[in-house]
Design a protein around this motif. Sequence first.
Motif, PDB file in Angstrom:
ATOM      1  N   THR A  47       3.463  -5.571 -21.222  1.00 26.43           N
ATOM      2  CA  THR A  47       4.122  -4.349 -20.771  1.00 26.43           C
ATOM      3  C   THR A  47       2.854  -3.270 -21.214  1.00 26.43           C
ATOM      4  O   THR A  47       1.820  -3.706 -21.449  1.00 26.43           O
ATOM      5  N   SER A  48       3.267  -2.035 -20.843  1.00 29.37           N
ATOM      6  CA  SER A  48       2.250  -1.068 -20.797  1.00 29.37           C
ATOM      7  C   SER A  48       0.781  -1.313 -19.986  1.00 29.37           C
ATOM      8  O   SER A  48      -0.456  -1.158 -20.400  1.00 29.37           O
ATOM      9  N   LEU A  49       0.936  -1.914 -18.841  1.00 30.69           N
ATOM     10  CA  LEU A  49      -0.241  -2.486 -17.974  1.00 30.69           C
ATOM     11  C   LEU A  49      -0.848  -1.474 -17.335  1.00 30.69           C
ATOM     12  O   LEU A  49      -0.231  -0.540 -16.558  1.00 30.69           O
ATOM     13  N   PRO A  50      -2.226  -1.309 -17.518  1.00 31.26           N
ATOM     14  CA  PRO A  50      -2.958  -0.310 -16.674  1.00 31.26           C
ATOM     15  C   PRO A  50      -3.048  -0.783 -15.094  1.00 31.26           C
ATOM     16  O   PRO A  50      -2.693  -2.008 -14.855  1.00 31.26           O
ATOM     17  N   VAL A  51      -3.432   0.033 -14.261  1.00 33.22           N
ATOM     18  CA  VAL A  51      -3.404  -0.025 -12.948  1.00 33.22           C
ATOM     19  C   VAL A  51      -4.841  -0.062 -12.346  1.00 33.22           C
ATOM     20  O   VAL A  51      -5.425   1.169 -12.737  1.00 33.22           O
ATOM     21  N   ILE A  52      -5.078  -0.699 -11.405  1.00 36.46           N
ATOM     22  CA  ILE A  52      -6.313  -0.903 -10.680  1.00 36.46           C
ATOM     23  C   ILE A  52      -5.939  -0.447  -8.956  1.00 36.46           C
ATOM     24  O   ILE A  52      -5.162  -1.421  -8.432  1.00 36.46           O
ATOM     25  N   LEU A  53      -6.361   0.485  -8.471  1.00 37.54           N
ATOM     26  CA  LEU A  53      -6.395   0.606  -7.133  1.00 37.54           C
ATOM     27  C   LEU A  53      -7.369   0.209  -6.444  1.00 37.54           C
ATOM     28  O   LEU A  53      -8.529   0.426  -6.715  1.00 37.54           O
ATOM     29  N   LEU A  54      -7.110  -0.964  -5.493  1.00 33.63           N
ATOM     30  CA  LEU A  54      -8.301  -1.435  -4.817  1.00 33.63           C
ATOM     31  C   LEU A  54      -8.275  -1.111  -3.525  1.00 33.63           C
ATOM     32  O   LEU A  54      -7.484  -1.509  -2.585  1.00 33.63           O
ATOM     33  N   SER A  55      -9.298  -0.638  -2.873  1.00 35.00           N
ATOM     34  CA  SER A  55      -9.752  -0.087  -1.596  1.00 35.00           C
ATOM     35  C   SER A  55     -10.653  -1.144  -0.809  1.00 35.00           C
ATOM     36  O   SER A  55     -11.573  -1.311  -1.385  1.00 35.00           O
ATOM     37  N   HIS A  56     -10.104  -1.702   0.064  1.00 35.74           N
ATOM     38  CA  HIS A  56     -10.731  -2.646   0.895  1.00 35.74           C
ATOM     39  C   HIS A  56     -11.949  -1.995   1.850  1.00 35.74           C
ATOM     40  O   HIS A  56     -11.964  -0.822   2.046  1.00 35.74           O
ATOM     41  N   GLY A  61     -13.583  -0.440  -5.309  1.00 37.34           N
ATOM     42  CA  GLY A  61     -13.581  -0.390  -3.745  1.00 37.34           C
ATOM     43  C   GLY A  61     -14.968  -1.220  -3.551  1.00 37.34           C
ATOM     44  O   GLY A  61     -15.891  -1.102  -4.140  1.00 37.34           O
ATOM     45  N   HIS A  62     -14.803  -1.961  -2.207  1.00 29.76           N
ATOM     46  CA  HIS A  62     -16.144  -2.763  -1.934  1.00 29.76           C
ATOM     47  C   HIS A  62     -16.474  -1.983  -0.506  1.00 29.76           C
ATOM     48  O   HIS A  62     -15.629  -1.599   0.532  1.00 29.76           O
ATOM     49  N   SER A  63     -17.963  -1.465  -0.436  1.00 30.04           N
ATOM     50  CA  SER A  63     -18.659  -1.367   0.655  1.00 30.04           C
ATOM     51  C   SER A  63     -17.829  -0.124   0.861  1.00 30.04           C
ATOM     52  O   SER A  63     -17.962   1.041   0.225  1.00 30.04           O
ATOM     53  N   LEU A  64     -17.036   0.292   2.291  1.00 31.05           N
ATOM     54  CA  LEU A  64     -16.479   1.379   2.742  1.00 31.05           C
ATOM     55  C   LEU A  64     -15.486   1.694   1.593  1.00 31.05           C
ATOM     56  O   LEU A  64     -15.185   2.852   1.249  1.00 31.05           O
ATOM     57  N   GLY A  65     -14.939   0.619   0.998  1.00 28.15           N
ATOM     58  CA  GLY A  65     -13.777   0.956  -0.147  1.00 28.15           C
ATOM     59  C   GLY A  65     -14.734   1.607  -1.217  1.00 28.15           C
ATOM     60  O   GLY A  65     -14.084   2.504  -2.050  1.00 28.15           O
ATOM     61  N   GLY A  66     -15.811   1.337  -1.505  1.00 27.08           N
ATOM     62  CA  GLY A  66     -16.644   2.035  -2.833  1.00 27.08           C
ATOM     63  C   GLY A  66     -16.856   3.432  -2.248  1.00 27.08           C
ATOM     64  O   GLY A  66     -16.843   4.271  -3.009  1.00 27.08           O
TER      65      GLY A  66
END
Length: 319
Positions: A44-53, A143-148
């Motif tokens: 519970t109380s889990l943090p979030v990572i938004l991942l941009s391709h 994010g990776h590449s353009l996601g970065g």
Amino acid sequence: MSTAITADALGTAAPVLSFSPVVLSVPGRPVDLHVRVSAPATGTSLPVILLSHGHGPSHHLSSLNGYAPLANFWAAHGFVVVQPTHLTSRTLTALVADAPGAPDFWRSRAEDMTHVLDRLEAIENAVPQLAGRIDPTRVAVAGHSLGGFTAALLLGAGLTDPGTGNLVHLLEPRIKAGVLLAPPGRGGDVFNGPMAEQWPVIGAVDFSTMTAPTLVVTGDKDDPRHFTDMGPDWHADPYTLAPGPKTLLTLFDAEHGLGGIAGYDAAETTDENPERVAALARLTAAYLRSRLHPGDNAWQTAQEALAIAPHPAGRVESK
């Protein structure tokens, strides 16, 4: 690097639940926003990572279906990973080719993440067994590449809109930290490669206002000659040109795919290396855990393991 030391710092991997698509209707967006959510089966109380391709050559990896080596590892070690399919995805090309903002959709890509955060509770409730388990105050972006590039805008980098000349800031204050994986670097005189004219927005960024804590990951064999003749150091610009606190992880012998983070067995990756991907997954998870949980020692432990490894995956510097 020493797997045992780093694994201990991160704890035992949990089984992962992955659910897709969660569909969000966004007014004005030419198609609905589809996201994948991956989360540990427990906790519970889990943090979030938004991942941009990124915007690679594959049809499906540049979408919510990509980056499983990272998304699954991060989720197994306590994060809820949310992956949108941006309008740049090849899976959407036929539907959005003439839409406003094409082909780079730089503003839409960043706004996708704001829409996700605006509707995080609805996303949480849409995923079986996830309701009530997210901590919305602990959010990171990767994010990776353009996601970065997209992640850098959300972390505070400015951008001079090539269409209007206006300075734009898309800072998302709910995001507390970030990871930029093989991101683009500066514009100006060094932005002189054959692709620079086709993607002017890449060279329009200003890292001087990117104040959020960020880990920049580069490969020392990542040659960006299609954008610049600066060499691999160009990808380190978000570290070099931004104010602290920033950390730079340089992976040895890594090219733009950083060993194959975009997908399992991605043979198109020029430097396919499962060990490198595993090391990157551990190090980024440790960094974000310590950033989102002040006092957690996972990142310090991971750095110490890297420093004493007989064959280290890379080197770390910070400012």
